[in-house]
Write an enzyme that holds these catalytic residues in place. Structure first.
Site, PDB file in Angstrom:
ATOM      1  N   GLU A 133       0.884  -1.477  -0.104  1.00 19.99           N
ATOM      2  CA  GLU A 133       0.112   0.455   0.291  1.00 19.99           C
ATOM      3  C   GLU A 133       0.658   1.007   0.235  1.00 19.99           C
ATOM      4  O   GLU A 133       0.423   1.974  -1.059  1.00 19.99           O
ATOM      5  CB  GLU A 133      -0.938   0.379   1.739  1.00 19.99           C
ATOM      6  CG  GLU A 133      -1.695   1.275   1.273  1.00 19.99           C
ATOM      7  CD  GLU A 133      -3.167   1.185   0.913  1.00 19.99           C
ATOM      8  OE1 GLU A 133      -3.915   1.927   0.400  1.00 19.99           O
ATOM      9  OE2 GLU A 133      -2.921   0.421   1.402  1.00 19.99           O
TER      10      GLU A 133
ATOM     11  N   ASP B 285       1.296   4.082  -2.840  1.00 17.98           N
ATOM     12  CA  ASP B 285       1.177   5.893  -2.888  1.00 17.98           C
ATOM     13  C   ASP B 285       1.950   6.036  -3.287  1.00 17.98           C
ATOM     14  O   ASP B 285       1.858   7.657  -3.976  1.00 17.98           O
ATOM     15  CB  ASP B 285       0.767   5.856  -1.132  1.00 17.98           C
ATOM     16  CG  ASP B 285      -0.903   5.088  -0.781  1.00 17.98           C
ATOM     17  OD1 ASP B 285      -1.513   5.045  -2.045  1.00 17.98           O
ATOM     18  OD2 ASP B 285      -0.574   5.392   0.912  1.00 17.98           O
TER      19      ASP B 285
ATOM     20  N   SER C 183      -7.133   2.556  -3.270  1.00 19.06           N
ATOM     21  CA  SER C 183      -5.431   3.469  -3.374  1.00 19.06           C
ATOM     22  C   SER C 183      -4.888   3.128  -4.342  1.00 19.06           C
ATOM     23  O   SER C 183      -3.491   4.408  -4.345  1.00 19.06           O
ATOM     24  CB  SER C 183      -5.408   1.994  -2.073  1.00 19.06           C
ATOM     25  OG  SER C 183      -5.732   1.646  -1.385  1.00 19.06           O
TER      26      SER C 183
END
Length: 561
Positions: A270, A274, A474
């Protein structure tokens, strides 16, 4: 004194004034948090007391003025000092709360600049006396420990009207994972022109009409991502990613600032996603990473990040966050107060972008045989820009976009529909045939998402390994964040203010500078009534992809006017 709770109505669960600040807060530990045992009486806890703020109605008025392009006050953002003077708790509130804490022997407290949060250390025994009904236990998940109360807490009548909630008592951090859909048993024929093996920065730049020259250059521009729950990026992964996928455009290969403690363990998928995609889309723009695992077992990482943002003078203009909880798992008091913190950010000129989630419309089982859709927060906040997800029609070819079936979207059960979107949402509800039954959603609630981007089949480098087919909102959220950062860059170079809270202006554009997504539905309850189908995309705005995906040159031109 004006309080936030007067600004909204609550559809499902009104605030209860029985001594409990959060009577509607879900307190059962999630299944992935394992109970370890009772906390010893002398064990130290750190709790956060959210003091009632003043003038929240005026704060909302200011936000509307500085965010509405038709207002003479558009872009005239407030400073932190101005926001502080507006919302600072009354002297009576500060005096009553401080006296209450000191009378129980609580003296180790840290204040914040806005004086609306107190963070205090105390023993478990004192905490349970201070908050009757609370009983603290230790829980563990993947080696991370938390202290939480297994029962509801109350506060003394004298302080009840002076507090919104107490942080660190309830609320388990929600882990949102990006995931790999795999090849879906399909083997692309990459010998044909136009085929690709997944989404990379060059694919995104081609799809959204970003040239290699579209990179940042303004010295006073910056962007940020936030990471929670032991999610860390590794600088070596970012450098490897840029060497593999960033060769055609000017970029930065290092994060300029890490706020918090950067872990030394394995990189998180994750976190890698990002950082790599906000920095390759918002290329050559200074980037910050907020990393907050919670400095103490009783702290709430998201709340700690929110407090930090509300009290730092200099911050990046764009923040993208892939974090969310089910609305029905949170107390109304907590969500209303967090909304005020979003208003404080927006009125200062910061753009807050949240992923819409990866569960479609969601599903909540109410009674035997009865279900409803399950909105997510902060995605459902009226004061953030929520980003949904799309896929290429042909996942291995540069085609037009359709709904990604996981894309979160729907209608809040807590927050009413804001004026800026009322016309667009009403048009959707009137025009679309085959809507889900109205027993499944609240037609008068805040509708989301606001816009979208590709969320399917991304390449990510994590722990020095390129990983394909990573999917989730995400991914789409930092892409939209990077594009808004590029637009901010051009605005700042022209002496214009940063975009700030985007939604009022976005909805006035009516989707003209975006690619409208009109195909596909997202998932929902697997029952006889809706049979797994939630809402469907439609012309103009819809609760799956919002207004659509960015057409950078058109969006830039529209937002530079």
């Amino acid at each position: 004194m004006t309080t936030v709770s007067f600004l909204f109505f609550t559809v499902c669960c009104p605030l209860v004034w029985s001594g409990k600040l959060e009577a509607d807060q879900h307190i059962l530990a999630p299944e992935d948090w394992v109970h370890v045992g009772r906390v010893s009486p002398l064990e130290e806890l750190q709790l956060t007391f959210a003091l009632k703020q003043q003038n929240v109605d005026l704060l909302e008025d200011w936000l509307k003025l500085v965010s509405d392009p038709d207002s003479s006050q558009y872009g005239k953002h407030l400073t932190l000092e101005e926001v502080s003077s507006l919302v600072r708790p009354s002297q009576l509130t500060q005096k009553v709360v401080n006296h209450w804490l000191q009378s129980h022997g609580v003296k180790d407290c840290q204040n914040v600049q806005t004086q609306d949060f107190l963070q205090c250390s105390m023993s478990a025994q004192i905490a349970e006396t201070l908050l009757p009904g609370s009983e603290f236990h230790r829980y563990v998940q993947d080696g991370n420990f938390l202290l939480r109360s297994s029962s509801q807490y109350s506060v003394h009548d004298d302080v009840h009207q002076h507090l919104d909630f107490v942080g660190g008592v309830h609320r388990f951090p929600h882990k949102r994972r990006s995931f790999s859909k795999g090849l879906l048993n399909r083997k692309p024929n990459i010998s044909k022109p136009g085929f690709h093996l997944g989404v990379t920065p060059s694919i995104l730049r081609t799809r959204y009409n970003l040239s290699d020259a579209d990179v940042g250059s303004a010295q006073n521009n910056s962007q940020a991502v936030a990471q929670f729950l032991e999610q860390y990026y590794h600088p070596a992964d970012l450098a490897e990613f840029m060497s593999m996928f960033g060769g055609s455009f000017q970029h930065l290969s290092k994060v300029d600032r890490v706020v918090g403690t950067q872990g030394v363990g394995k990189a998180g998928l994750e976190a890698s996603l990002d950082v790599e995609y906000i920095m390759s889309t918002g290329a050559n723009i200074s980037t910050w990473v907020f990393t907050n695992p919670g400095r103490h077992e009783t702290q709430e990482p998201f709340l700690q990040w929110m407090i930090l943002l509300s009290n730092m003078t200099d911050l990046p203009w764009v923040h993208t966050i892939s974090y969310g909880d089910d609305e029905d798992s949170l107390s109304a008091a907590y969500m209303i107060r967090i909304n005020t913190e979003f208003m404080k950010a927006g009125v200062r000129g910061f753009s807050m972008l949240f992923a819409s989630g990866d569960s479609g419309a969601g599903c909540r089982h109410l009674t035997k045989g009865a279900n409803s859709f399950r909105p997510s927060f902060p995605a459902s906040s009226p004061y953030v820009t929520t980003v949904g997800g799309t896929s290429f029609k042909n996942p291995f070819k540069m085609t037009y976009e359709v709904t990604d079936y996981i894309s979160g979207g729907g209608f809040s059960n807590v927050f009413k529909m804001p004026d800026y979107q009322a016309s667009a949402v009403t048009d959707y509800l009137k025009a679309v045939t085959g809507l889900p039954p109205q027993t499944y959603f609240n037609t008068s609630g805040r509708a989301y998402p606001d816009m979208a981007a590709l969320s399917d089949n991304y390449w990510v480098v994590t722990n020095r390994v390129p990983i394909p087919w990573v999917s989730g909102t995400s991914a789409s959220t930092p892409v939209v964040g990077g594009i808004l950062s590029l637009i901010n860059d051009q605005r700042l170079l022209k002496g214009l203010p940063a975009l700030g809270f985007l939604n009022p202006r976005l909805y006035k554009l009516e989707g003209k500078p975006l690619f409208d997504v009109t195909e596909g539905c997202h998932l929902s309850c697997l029952d006889e009534e809706v049979q797994g189908k939630g809402f469907c995309a439609a012309p103009s705005w819809d609760p799956v992809t919002g207004w659509g995906t960015p057409n950078y040159p058109a969006l830039l031109a529209a937002l530079l006017e």
